[in-house]
Scaffold this motif. Sequence first.
Motif, mmCIF file in Angstrom:
data_model
loop_
_atom_site.group_PDB
_atom_site.id
_atom_site.type_symbol
_atom_site.label_atom_id
_atom_site.label_comp_id
_atom_site.label_asym_id
_atom_site.label_seq_id
_atom_site.Cartn_x
_atom_site.Cartn_y
_atom_site.Cartn_z
ATOM 1 N N ASP A 1 0.811 -1.208 0.000
ATOM 2 C CA ASP A 1 0.000 0.000 0.000
ATOM 3 C C ASP A 1 0.847 1.262 0.000
ATOM 4 O O ASP A 1 0.337 2.360 -0.179
ATOM 5 C CB ASP A 1 -0.931 -0.012 1.222
ATOM 6 N N GLY A 2 2.139 1.145 0.237
ATOM 7 C CA GLY A 2 2.999 2.315 0.278
ATOM 8 C C GLY A 2 2.921 3.046 1.609
ATOM 9 O O GLY A 2 2.647 2.461 2.664
ATOM 10 N N LEU A 3 3.130 4.350 1.539
ATOM 11 C CA LEU A 3 3.170 5.198 2.736
ATOM 12 C C LEU A 3 1.963 6.121 2.737
ATOM 13 O O LEU A 3 1.710 6.833 1.764
ATOM 14 C CB LEU A 3 4.473 6.016 2.734
ATOM 15 N N ARG A 4 1.208 6.101 3.842
ATOM 16 C CA ARG A 4 0.010 6.925 3.952
ATOM 17 C C ARG A 4 0.060 7.792 5.214
ATOM 18 O O ARG A 4 0.471 7.331 6.273
ATOM 19 C CB ARG A 4 -1.252 6.052 4.037
ATOM 20 N N PHE A 5 -0.405 9.029 5.062
ATOM 21 C CA PHE A 5 -0.677 9.926 6.196
ATOM 22 C C PHE A 5 -2.185 10.134 6.212
ATOM 23 O O PHE A 5 -2.764 10.603 5.215
ATOM 24 C CB PHE A 5 0.033 11.269 6.021
ATOM 25 N N GLU A 6 -2.822 9.806 7.325
ATOM 26 C CA GLU A 6 -4.279 9.864 7.403
ATOM 27 C C GLU A 6 -4.713 10.766 8.556
ATOM 28 O O GLU A 6 -4.495 10.446 9.724
ATOM 29 C CB GLU A 6 -4.858 8.459 7.602
ATOM 30 N N GLY A 7 -5.314 11.899 8.217
ATOM 31 C CA GLY A 7 -5.822 12.832 9.214
ATOM 32 C C GLY A 7 -4.762 13.272 10.215
ATOM 33 O O GLY A 7 -5.052 13.471 11.404
ATOM 34 N N LEU A 8 -3.566 13.461 9.727
ATOM 35 C CA LEU A 8 -2.426 13.697 10.619
ATOM 36 C C LEU A 8 -2.418 15.120 11.165
ATOM 37 O O LEU A 8 -2.621 16.090 10.421
ATOM 38 C CB LEU A 8 -1.119 13.425 9.871
ATOM 39 N N GLU A 9 -2.208 15.210 12.461
ATOM 40 C CA GLU A 9 -2.040 16.504 13.115
ATOM 41 C C GLU A 9 -0.888 16.389 14.092
ATOM 42 O O GLU A 9 -0.700 15.354 14.733
ATOM 43 C CB GLU A 9 -3.314 16.911 13.865
ATOM 44 N N THR B 1 0.091 14.013 17.057
ATOM 45 C CA THR B 1 -0.905 14.355 18.069
ATOM 46 C C THR B 1 -2.222 13.661 17.765
ATOM 47 O O THR B 1 -2.898 13.154 18.672
ATOM 48 C CB THR B 1 -1.112 15.883 18.102
ATOM 49 N N HIS B 2 -2.599 13.632 16.496
ATOM 50 C CA HIS B 2 -3.800 12.919 16.045
ATOM 51 C C HIS B 2 -3.493 12.300 14.689
ATOM 52 O O HIS B 2 -2.536 12.673 14.014
ATOM 53 C CB HIS B 2 -5.001 13.859 15.932
ATOM 54 N N GLY B 3 -4.327 11.364 14.293
ATOM 55 C CA GLY B 3 -4.152 10.709 13.015
ATOM 56 C C GLY B 3 -3.132 9.583 13.085
ATOM 57 O O GLY B 3 -2.686 9.190 14.169
ATOM 58 N N ARG B 4 -2.800 9.062 11.929
ATOM 59 C CA ARG B 4 -1.859 7.942 11.901
ATOM 60 C C ARG B 4 -1.070 7.919 10.598
ATOM 61 O O ARG B 4 -1.438 8.571 9.607
ATOM 62 C CB ARG B 4 -2.598 6.623 12.097
ATOM 63 N N ILE B 5 -0.001 7.147 10.634
ATOM 64 C CA ILE B 5 0.845 6.911 9.468
ATOM 65 C C ILE B 5 0.916 5.405 9.267
ATOM 66 O O ILE B 5 1.124 4.659 10.238
ATOM 67 C CB ILE B 5 2.254 7.484 9.670
#
Length: 583
Positions: free
Chosen positions: A337-345, A396-400
């Motif tokens: 899936d590669g590298l994802r930043f999801e809703g990152l804060e 602080t929030h979200g995920r990688i």
Amino acid sequence: MTAAGVAAVASCMGLVIPLVLKWLVDGPVADREPGGVWLGGALLLGLGVAEAGLFGVRRWLVARPLAFVEASMRADLYRHLQRLPVSFHDRWASGQLLSRATTDLMLLRMFLAFPLTFLVVNGVTVLVGFAILLAQQWTLGLVLLLPAIPLIVLCSVFETRYAVVARTVQDQTGDLTTVVEEGVLGIRIVKGFGRHRSQARAFRALTGRVRSTELHKAGLLATIWALIMTLPELAIGAALVLGTVQVADGDLSAGTLVAFLSTALTLRWPVESLGFLLAMSQDAATATDRFFEVMDEPTAEQSTAEQSTAEQSTAGQSTAPQRSTSRNGTLRTTPQDGLRFEGLEFRYADAPPDAPPVLAGIDLHIRSGETMALVGATGSGKTTLTALVPRLHEPTHGRITLDGRDITTLPRDELRELVAVAFEEPTLFSATAGENVLMGAAGAAEADLVRALQVAQADFVHALPQGADTQVGEQGLSLSGGQRQRLALARAVVGQPRFLVLDDPLSALDVHTEALVEAALRQVLATTTALVVAHRPSTVLLADRVALLSGGRIAAVGTHHQLLGDSAEYRSLMSGIEREEAR
């Protein structure tokens, strides 16, 4: 405990000497028996030798275990420092940490070797000694006990005041260590700008503060020691006068008075050393506090576990990152899936509560095998974003996710095998050039080193005096900026990582070398998933797509040519860079 027992026996053996003196004075001396005098002298000599020998044994007993304790604590501290998050090291001065690992642990070892033992030994000696005094002549014994209450009060006041000063001087010593370290590491800047005089003035000002605090500490110690010595001396003087009167009246034998006074004089050191022992104890107590201030800091793993627990309790939902839902509602894995930043804060822990986050609402997908360039103005958050991937900071929030797996679920060792990094400011260690490169992959072989040096165009290593075995010196300052950067790039690619994060890795290279590195780097990027912070158009062209970061948010994503046509901010940024390079 064995050493304390040996020291207690040795100290109490000294209390036997006055009893031998009493026997000598009332016996052989009074009866004029030379043979008895010689026997008494031999007994005194034997007791003195035995006492000295036992103290020597005590020293031998404590040396090895205390050296082991100090070394173990220093190793534990260093190991803990390696596991603490980067945010901790951002807050703490390196000199403060260095002083805790050296001076503070030395103070603790000295306390365990001397004050701790002798606080116990001297306490036992005083109790046994006063028991002997009261048994010999209880009225004189009570006279010597009179200073006990004022001594207890004085010691209590002294401990309170001395503890504050001891902590202050240890903190100031840590600051002084920081100044020395920065002055040495930044010697080129100091000399280059001719700032040696101002640096010397700043150093003298700080040493002046340390000196003033040390003198204040010495003054407190001198005061308590003078009082502790004066009160027992007055009591002994009073006992001498009273005892002399009793001998003159025939109520006390001369031998008993000699033995009494000898015992009292033997107890002078255990009592008078109290101030010195208390001072060393307070130094050790503050050193221990400073040591555990660092050891009590939660490691990166502990901080992450606490954060995950809090998020799960508030969100009430599963965070299994490696699974996604297909159109028919079944669960499937996404291994590539590669590298994802999801809703990152992200916001820094020491930021004001009302300050905006450094990064907010970052949603970005770097497909498997793709190279994504990250561009943006200075201060837009590029370096912070790249630091989140190897978990140098925690979101602080979200995920990688990496290939669908949340990085917080990966053991750090596994994460850092998957992800390799190279920073704009390369850090090298006091080791060989080869060792610095091979730090990038556990178990890497000589062939991997040669390949990595070729990719980074770091073949200059082979021309060094001992080739890859050449020591590069502290911080690698024996090399140029471009050479250091190429070694750092070689370190990033030596392990052929699955994911590569590069923070402007070519900024210190000349145009010709940059072109050679880019040509070799294209081969590496073709087989990995990469996020590259770019400040030059030539670096941007290495990427398949470009993400524009503006104000902590992803403003646009596309190819270089798409963004030139669609984004005015991107055009302005690229044209500004090109104008700077043209100059």
